[in-house]
Design a protein around this motif. Structure first.
Motif, PDB file in Angstrom:
ATOM      1  N   ASP A   1      86.452   2.514   7.487  1.00  0.00           N
ATOM      2  CA  ASP A   1      85.301   3.702   7.142  1.00  0.00           C
ATOM      3  C   ASP A   1      84.329   3.538   5.677  1.00  0.00           C
ATOM      4  O   ASP A   1      85.544   2.784   5.045  1.00  0.00           O
ATOM      5  N   GLY A   2      83.723   4.401   5.249  1.00  0.00           N
ATOM      6  CA  GLY A   2      83.549   4.508   4.528  1.00  0.00           C
ATOM      7  C   GLY A   2      84.408   5.068   3.475  1.00  0.00           C
ATOM      8  O   GLY A   2      84.284   5.228   2.247  1.00  0.00           O
ATOM      9  N   LYS A   3      85.077   5.894   3.795  1.00  0.00           N
ATOM     10  CA  LYS A   3      86.057   6.842   2.548  1.00  0.00           C
ATOM     11  C   LYS A   3      87.228   5.933   2.142  1.00  0.00           C
ATOM     12  O   LYS A   3      87.063   5.904   1.425  1.00  0.00           O
ATOM     13  N   THR A   4      87.711   5.270   3.086  1.00  0.00           N
ATOM     14  CA  THR A   4      88.349   3.970   2.793  1.00  0.00           C
ATOM     15  C   THR A   4      88.442   3.154   2.006  1.00  0.00           C
ATOM     16  O   THR A   4      89.018   2.462   0.967  1.00  0.00           O
TER      17      THR A   4
ATOM     18  N   TYR B   1      89.665   2.752  -1.574  1.00  0.00           N
ATOM     19  CA  TYR B   1      90.650   1.366  -2.325  1.00  0.00           C
ATOM     20  C   TYR B   1      89.245   0.760  -3.603  1.00  0.00           C
ATOM     21  O   TYR B   1      89.689   0.277  -3.591  1.00  0.00           O
ATOM     22  N   SER B   2      88.369   0.800  -3.480  1.00  0.00           N
ATOM     23  CA  SER B   2      87.777   0.369  -4.614  1.00  0.00           C
ATOM     24  C   SER B   2      88.595   0.878  -5.834  1.00  0.00           C
ATOM     25  O   SER B   2      88.097  -0.421  -6.774  1.00  0.00           O
ATOM     26  N   TYR B   3      88.978   2.227  -5.971  1.00  0.00           N
ATOM     27  CA  TYR B   3      89.628   2.660  -6.669  1.00  0.00           C
ATOM     28  C   TYR B   3      90.756   1.678  -6.457  1.00  0.00           C
ATOM     29  O   TYR B   3      91.410   1.484  -7.812  1.00  0.00           O
ATOM     30  N   THR B   4      91.688   2.127  -5.849  1.00  0.00           N
ATOM     31  CA  THR B   4      93.473   1.679  -5.881  1.00  0.00           C
ATOM     32  C   THR B   4      93.430   0.715  -6.244  1.00  0.00           C
ATOM     33  O   THR B   4      94.229   0.447  -6.851  1.00  0.00           O
ATOM     34  N   ASN B   5      92.746  -0.594  -5.338  1.00  0.00           N
ATOM     35  CA  ASN B   5      93.111  -1.824  -5.626  1.00  0.00           C
ATOM     36  C   ASN B   5      92.564  -2.301  -7.050  1.00  0.00           C
ATOM     37  O   ASN B   5      93.666  -2.611  -7.613  1.00  0.00           O
TER      38      ASN B   5
ATOM     39  N   ASP C   1      98.563   3.472 -11.962  1.00  0.00           N
ATOM     40  CA  ASP C   1      98.943   4.111 -11.091  1.00  0.00           C
ATOM     41  C   ASP C   1      97.696   4.423 -10.310  1.00  0.00           C
ATOM     42  O   ASP C   1      97.274   4.633 -10.468  1.00  0.00           O
ATOM     43  N   PRO C   2      98.395   3.883  -9.272  1.00  0.00           N
ATOM     44  CA  PRO C   2      97.034   3.202  -7.916  1.00  0.00           C
ATOM     45  C   PRO C   2      97.068   4.895  -7.134  1.00  0.00           C
ATOM     46  O   PRO C   2      96.455   5.481  -6.459  1.00  0.00           O
ATOM     47  N   ALA C   3      97.762   6.065  -7.263  1.00  0.00           N
ATOM     48  CA  ALA C   3      97.223   6.997  -6.706  1.00  0.00           C
ATOM     49  C   ALA C   3      96.548   8.119  -7.410  1.00  0.00           C
ATOM     50  O   ALA C   3      95.499   9.214  -6.734  1.00  0.00           O
ATOM     51  N   LEU C   4      95.835   7.425  -8.687  1.00  0.00           N
ATOM     52  CA  LEU C   4      94.447   7.571  -9.224  1.00  0.00           C
ATOM     53  C   LEU C   4      93.172   7.788  -7.988  1.00  0.00           C
ATOM     54  O   LEU C   4      91.859   8.323  -8.443  1.00  0.00           O
ATOM     55  N   GLY C   5      93.700   6.348  -7.416  1.00  0.00           N
ATOM     56  CA  GLY C   5      92.294   6.185  -6.786  1.00  0.00           C
ATOM     57  C   GLY C   5      91.396   7.271  -5.948  1.00  0.00           C
ATOM     58  O   GLY C   5      90.853   7.675  -6.060  1.00  0.00           O
ATOM     59  N   ALA C   6      91.998   7.874  -4.763  1.00  0.00           N
ATOM     60  CA  ALA C   6      91.684   8.739  -4.516  1.00  0.00           C
ATOM     61  C   ALA C   6      91.553  10.260  -5.712  1.00  0.00           C
ATOM     62  O   ALA C   6      89.982  10.621  -5.391  1.00  0.00           O
ATOM     63  N   LYS C   7      91.637  10.124  -6.393  1.00  0.00           N
ATOM     64  CA  LYS C   7      91.324  11.449  -7.343  1.00  0.00           C
ATOM     65  C   LYS C   7      89.730  11.035  -7.739  1.00  0.00           C
ATOM     66  O   LYS C   7      89.101  11.556  -8.554  1.00  0.00           O
ATOM     67  N   MET C   8      89.571   9.383  -7.906  1.00  0.00           N
ATOM     68  CA  MET C   8      88.522   9.285  -9.047  1.00  0.00           C
ATOM     69  C   MET C   8      87.642   9.161  -8.237  1.00  0.00           C
ATOM     70  O   MET C   8      86.151   8.831  -8.059  1.00  0.00           O
ATOM     71  N   SER C   9      88.047   8.297  -6.921  1.00  0.00           N
ATOM     72  CA  SER C   9      86.979   8.685  -5.561  1.00  0.00           C
ATOM     73  C   SER C   9      85.782   9.960  -5.501  1.00  0.00           C
ATOM     74  O   SER C   9      85.074  10.129  -5.238  1.00  0.00           O
ATOM     75  N   ASP C  10      87.319  11.206  -5.297  1.00  0.00           N
ATOM     76  CA  ASP C  10      86.557  11.978  -5.434  1.00  0.00           C
ATOM     77  C   ASP C  10      85.348  13.046  -6.336  1.00  0.00           C
ATOM     78  O   ASP C  10      84.793  13.287  -6.419  1.00  0.00           O
TER      79      ASP C  10
END
Lengths: 235, 235
Positions: free
Chosen positions: B69-72, B76-80, B88-97
């Motif tokens: 889905d689009g949220k994933t 994951y565009s950031y996390t990957n 730090d992969p945990a920044l992925g969700a924060k960058m996406s937001d």
């Protein structure tokens, strides 16, 4: 006499412990590329796999996070590579299937695996605890009827925890009848996932190292062949 | 008099047609990187985004295929990217937001959009047909109350077809009351997704081109501002 009097269960890693991989990765990738080389010409195997391993790492990490399943990961490791290289993305599913075919072709239990599992199971609860994708690990378990040779098996993708995560070891203890960590042995060939993972939870690890090229932490028993386990356990 | 006598419904593309994007992508990426630059130091924005756009392309294609889905995809565009760059992969969700925050901050309806939708809807069935991720498009629709200004909207991720795919145009015709293609106009700013897509299905396209820098195929009406639609329809 040994110090295994309190042991009630023996857990086994699968790949490299119960199952022998006779090919190196490079042999699998060579065979895979050869099969599709006409469709991918003039791309070379090196060009393809230099992109592939990066895509594969992304997909595998997404499986570890629970964001996608292993089947999706496997197909899209190829599909994303094909798209990045301007090749037909429809080949992704075919390449993924052929990879699985090659892995199943070359991976087989060690000669001694059936006998060891049979003898151990006669006296102990037995389980397989393997890291990997459901699709590949289930295929190996089915092909070699391993589910019938142990009391239970846990595949990391399916349970959501991966060795050396303590939670997959704790789940194995539960599945063995809510036994204590010190009541279980863990046999594996990977110093990090198997040996460190087991030690962290308090299970007693046994390090299988056929190549005899690594040393486990102090106090950890090392064996070079799986059948040495029978002597250790006086079976 | 115009040739729109048979027209029963008017469909609108959203981004660039009803909603104005005041920033270029580079301004969004600059603002995003600035926000996280301390955490990502000594990485530069160029180093980050040179990896990011490849990961983003993989994720977007997987959304188009219905694999994730689009949220994933967005996370994951950031996390990957972060993992590939040993961050730090945990920044992925924060960058996406924060990306979503920036997009919502800079994207707003054209001044004339409310009036045009109101006048058009008084006489025609109206719909929005937009390509994009549910997470971003829903956020814009909600922020600007667009759902209340039209009879229906279709977001490509949600319906599983993306312009110029005929199926999303056919779905719009159904939602408008099972009307015929020649009974609908399609207003959009993208020559491929909107104009070619509409023509292929037999809808009459109207090409909105504020920059006046592209030419539509022969016979296709071009307007430079959305409000010109009112004169065309004699509203």
């Amino acid at each position: 006499m040994n110090n295994f009097k309190r042991i009630k269960a023996i857990f086994f890693d699968m790949d490299g412990t119960l199952i022998k991989h006779t090919w190196r990765y490079s042999q699998i990738t060579d065979a895979l590329f050869e099969k599709f080389s006409d469709a991918l010409s003039p791309l070379s195997s090196d060009e393809f796999f230099s992109v592939f391993w990066d895509k594969n790492a992304d997909m595998w990490n997404m499986v570890l996070d629970g964001a996608i399943d292993g089947k999706t990961a496997q197909v899209y490791s190829y599909t994303n590579t094909l798209r990045a290289l301007n090749q037909d993305p429809a080949l992704g599913a075919k390449m993924s299937d052929y990879w699985l075919h090659l892995v199943l072709k070359e991976a087989a239990p060690f000669d001694e695996t059936p006998l060891v599992l049979q003898r151990v199971r006669a006296r102990y609860v037995t389980g397989i605890v393997t890291n990997g994708l459901s699709i590949t690990q289930q295929a190996k378990i089915k092909k070699y009827a391993l589910a019938e040779k142990v009391d239970f098996y846990l595949i990391s993708e399916e349970v959501g925890f991966h060795k050396p995560d303590a939670q997959i070891f704790e789940l194995a203890l539960q599945r063995a009848g809510n036994i204590l960590p010190q009541e279980a042995l863990f046999v594996g060939d990977n110093l990090d996932a198997d040996i460190r993972g087991a030690l962290n939870v308090g299970l007693q690890p046994i390090f299988l190292n056929p190549a005899d090229d690594q040393s486990p932490p102090d106090g950890v028993i090392k064996i070079k062949q799986l059948k040495e386990l029978l002597a250790l356990l006086a079976l």
